[in-house]
Design an enzyme around this catalytic site. Structure first.
Site, mmCIF file in Angstrom:
data_model
loop_
_atom_site.group_PDB
_atom_site.id
_atom_site.type_symbol
_atom_site.label_atom_id
_atom_site.label_comp_id
_atom_site.label_asym_id
_atom_site.label_seq_id
_atom_site.Cartn_x
_atom_site.Cartn_y
_atom_site.Cartn_z
ATOM 1 N N GLU A 125 -12.806 -4.007 -6.064
ATOM 2 C CA GLU A 125 -13.390 -3.573 -4.793
ATOM 3 C C GLU A 125 -14.624 -2.693 -5.002
ATOM 4 O OE1 GLU A 125 -10.249 -1.705 -2.532
ATOM 5 O OE2 GLU A 125 -9.483 -0.614 -4.255
ATOM 6 N N ARG A 135 -17.217 0.432 6.300
ATOM 7 C CA ARG A 135 -16.322 -0.556 6.909
ATOM 8 C C ARG A 135 -15.846 -0.118 8.287
ATOM 9 N NH1 ARG A 135 -11.100 -0.374 2.890
ATOM 10 N NH2 ARG A 135 -9.808 -0.943 4.649
ATOM 11 N N CYS A 149 -6.738 -9.796 -1.271
ATOM 12 C CA CYS A 149 -5.858 -9.141 -0.298
ATOM 13 C C CYS A 149 -6.612 -8.371 0.770
ATOM 14 C CB CYS A 149 -4.860 -8.235 -1.002
ATOM 15 S SG CYS A 149 -5.638 -7.026 -2.079
ATOM 16 N N ARG A 201 0.860 -1.200 0.000
ATOM 17 C CA ARG A 201 0.000 0.000 0.000
ATOM 18 C C ARG A 201 0.891 1.243 0.000
ATOM 19 N NH1 ARG A 201 -3.079 -3.384 3.847
ATOM 20 N NH2 ARG A 201 -5.282 -3.419 3.255
HETATM 21 C C1 PEP Z 1 -9.464 -3.749 0.439
HETATM 22 O O1 PEP Z 1 -10.249 -2.812 0.240
HETATM 23 O O2 PEP Z 1 -9.836 -4.912 0.695
HETATM 24 C C2 PEP Z 1 -8.013 -3.528 0.378
HETATM 25 C C3 PEP Z 1 -7.157 -4.523 0.436
HETATM 26 O O3 PEP Z 1 -7.591 -2.247 0.300
HETATM 27 P P1 PEP Z 1 -7.538 -1.240 1.537
HETATM 28 O O4 PEP Z 1 -7.857 -2.040 2.771
HETATM 29 O O5 PEP Z 1 -6.175 -0.646 1.548
HETATM 30 O O6 PEP Z 1 -8.610 -0.258 1.188
HETATM 31 MG MG MG Z 2 -9.533 -0.939 -0.595
#
Ligand code: PEP
Ligand code: MG
Length: 576
Positions: A437, A471, A508, A301
């Protein structure tokens, strides 16, 4: 008195430390008037707290050195003056003695009065000094509420701090971790927030959704944070501390057992090979990924580089970080994700749009990068230069439709031409992948597969967008679960489409490293898992107990389930 504060585990482990509260500026006060015979005791209580606050400021001054001391001493002087201000003190005494206010209520009343005076000032500097009032009063209030025993204070002085806050921004978490933070408890937030991910990556135990944390805890309370059980124990007993020591011994023993798996191949019980990749941001993550036997880095990241930086990191700064990552992995493939700022990841350089009504649905990820072609090109050049040192793949976040991938490819092509003109040697091909995503990207994945060399499913965001559930919002825990049938069907659709197109698909999001979801993901056909390196051995251990063929055989049945509770039941039967 011992009490237990429940919360949701966001990063496993235990820690013993003293509480450090970060309060929102409003705090609850007891407004019931004092009885006449309580007045003297309350005044004494108030003066003791004022003395403690003065003492703390003196100690703070003694601890500071160098440039920091010069800067901070100015504030300490201002705060000390306020604490000795005759008018403030007389006002407080009068409120308690004559108005029968409790000490906390008197402090709040004086705070509001002084804040109004400062707010009315024309000079913006003087106006901004209202903050000092807030900080000084908050210090006295916290001294007022402290209930530690002398024995606890002795232990507390020897242990580090556990942060207690409403929420923690990822940038603050990164900075505090560098200053010896032991763990964190937040009254809101969720286990899928970026701060929680960062806590796991830093190995800091963290509890979220501990609702009453800020009202029940006080600065310097001794806390035993048990993020495995999901509780923070305030004023732990000798028995609690013995359990903590036992946990430390067990953690060490389990660590030794799992360590034997570090060099083992990753195979299911029926001998199907699975690729385990690491989500790695820091050099420590990279080192751990290597020692735990990762097959590569599945997600780097890059925004963390930007979040830690005051302005924008230069091309060379980025190049150094990416090159070290590639070299650190010793020839194993590394997936560098282009900048994913926006939503809860705001940068210090001010790229992220302010004032969007819905930042999670706004200009974030690749949408933001494409708005700043110069900034994006700097990153692209740094990635291309680092790719000379080992196998690199490029991953694009928050892709919704193919034109975004096409635009990124064009920028790569242009940067490549420029670098060639500068006589910089470049690898011939750099695979370009799309994060899945955004629901549209998942549903219409075939259109992306025409332009992407690989896919990486980001279930953290995918779940929030599919379920319309933030989230980071713990009030939605019952909705925000990757076990939702709609999620299973989308995952199966994306993994299947990738397989048919003969393009690699990894996952991921956080569930990739959560052993509770390993069986489900195998059943849906996933063969590449990317996770924080601290999870690698646990997942390898879990995979060795699971039968791939049997789980795949049940996938159709699993996909017919209509509720997440039913999915959970079916998985419980299948996995044991
Ligand atoms: C996700 O959204 O699942 C991801 C891996 O990216 P991030 O958590 O960095 O938004
Ligand atoms: Mg993400």
């Amino acid at each position: 008195m011992r009490h237990v504060l429940p919360g949701t585990p966001a990063s496993r482990g235990m820690a013993l430390g003293r509480a450090r509260l970060v309060r929102p500026s409003r705090y609850a006060v007891d407004n019931r008037p004092l009885a006449e015979d309580e007045v003297e005791a309350e005044l004494e209580h108030l003066h003791r707290a004022l003395d403690t606050a003065r003492q703390e400021l003196r100690e703070l001054r003694g601890k500071l050195h160098g440039a920091l001391a010069r800067e901070v001493n100015e504030f300490i002087d201002a705060h000390s003056l306020l604490l000795d201000d005759a008018e403030l003190l007389r006002g407080l005494d009068d409120l308690v003695r004559i108005g029968h206010y409790r000490a906390g209520a008197a402090l709040k009343k004086q705070r509001d009065r002084l804040a109004a005076v400062f707010e009315a000032m024309d000079d913006p500097y003087l106006r901004s000094r209202k903050e000092d009032i807030d900080q000084v009063i908050a210090r006295v209030v916290s001294a007022l509420q402290r209930h530690t025993t002398p024995e606890e204070r002795k232990i507390a002085a020897r242990v580090g701090e556990i942060l207690i806050a409403d929420t923690i921004a990822p940038a603050d978490m990164a900075q505090l971790a560098g200053n010896g933070l032991l763990g964190a408890v937040t009254s809101s937030g969720s286990a899928y927030s970026h701060s929680a991910i960062l806590a796991r990556s830093l190995g800091l135990p963290m509890l979220v959704g501990a609702r009453d944390a800020l009202s029940l805890l006080h600065d310097d309370d001794l806390i035993l944070l048990d993020a495995d059980r999901g509780e923070a124990i305030v004023h732990p007993t000798a028995q609690d501390l013995a359990r903590y020591r036992a946990w430390q011994r067990e953690a060490a023993a389990e660590g030794r057992r799992l360590a034997t798996l570090a060099n083992a191949a990753t195979r299911t019980r029926d001998d199907v090979a699975i690729r385990l990749l690491a989500n790695a941001e820091t050099p420590a993550d990279v080192a751990l990924a290597r020692t735990r036997g990762a097959d590569g880095v599945g997600l780097y990241r890059t925004e963390f580089l930007f979040l830690r930086h005051k302005g924008l990191p230069s091309e060379d700064e980025q190049f150094n970080a990416y090159r070290d990552l590639v070299l650190g992995m010793g020839g194993l493939p590394v997936t560098i994700r282009t900048l994913d700022l926006g939503a809860d990841k705001a940068d210090a350089a001010g790229l992220v749009m302010r004032g969007e009504d819905n930042p999670a649905l706004g200009v974030r990820g690749v949408r933001l990068s494409l708005r700043y072609p110069a900034v994006f090109t700097t990153q692209i050049r740094a990635i291309l230069r680092a790719a000379c040192y080992g196998p690199v793949r490029v991953l694009v976040p928050m892709v919704t439709q193919p034109d975004e991938l096409i635009a990124v490819r064009t920028l790569f092509k242009l940067a490549r031409q420029d670098l060639k003109r500068e006589n910089i040697d470049l690898p011939e091909k750099l695979p370009l992948g799309a994060m899945i995503e955004v629901p549209a990207a998942a549903i219409n994945v075939r259109s992306l597969l025409e332009h992407a060399d690989f896919l990486a499913i980001g279930t953290n965001d995918l779940a929030q967008y599919v379920l319309a559930a933030d989230r980071g919002n713990d009030a939605l825990d019952n909705i925000y679960t990757p076990l939702q049938p709609a999620m299973l069907r989308l995952l199966s659709h994306v993994i299947g489409a990738g397989r048919r197109a003969k393009k690699p698909v990894s996952l991921c999001g956080e569930i990739g490293g959560d052993v509770n979801f390993t069986a489900m993901l195998l059943a849906l056909g996933l063969t590449e898992f990317s996770m924080h390196p601290s999870q690698l051995l646990l997942v390898r251990d879990r995979l060795a107990t699971l039968d791939h063929a049997m789980l795949r055989g049940h996938s159709a049945r699993l996909l017919r389930a209509t509720t997440h509770e039913r999915v959970a039941e079916m998985l419980a039967q299948l996995a044991y």
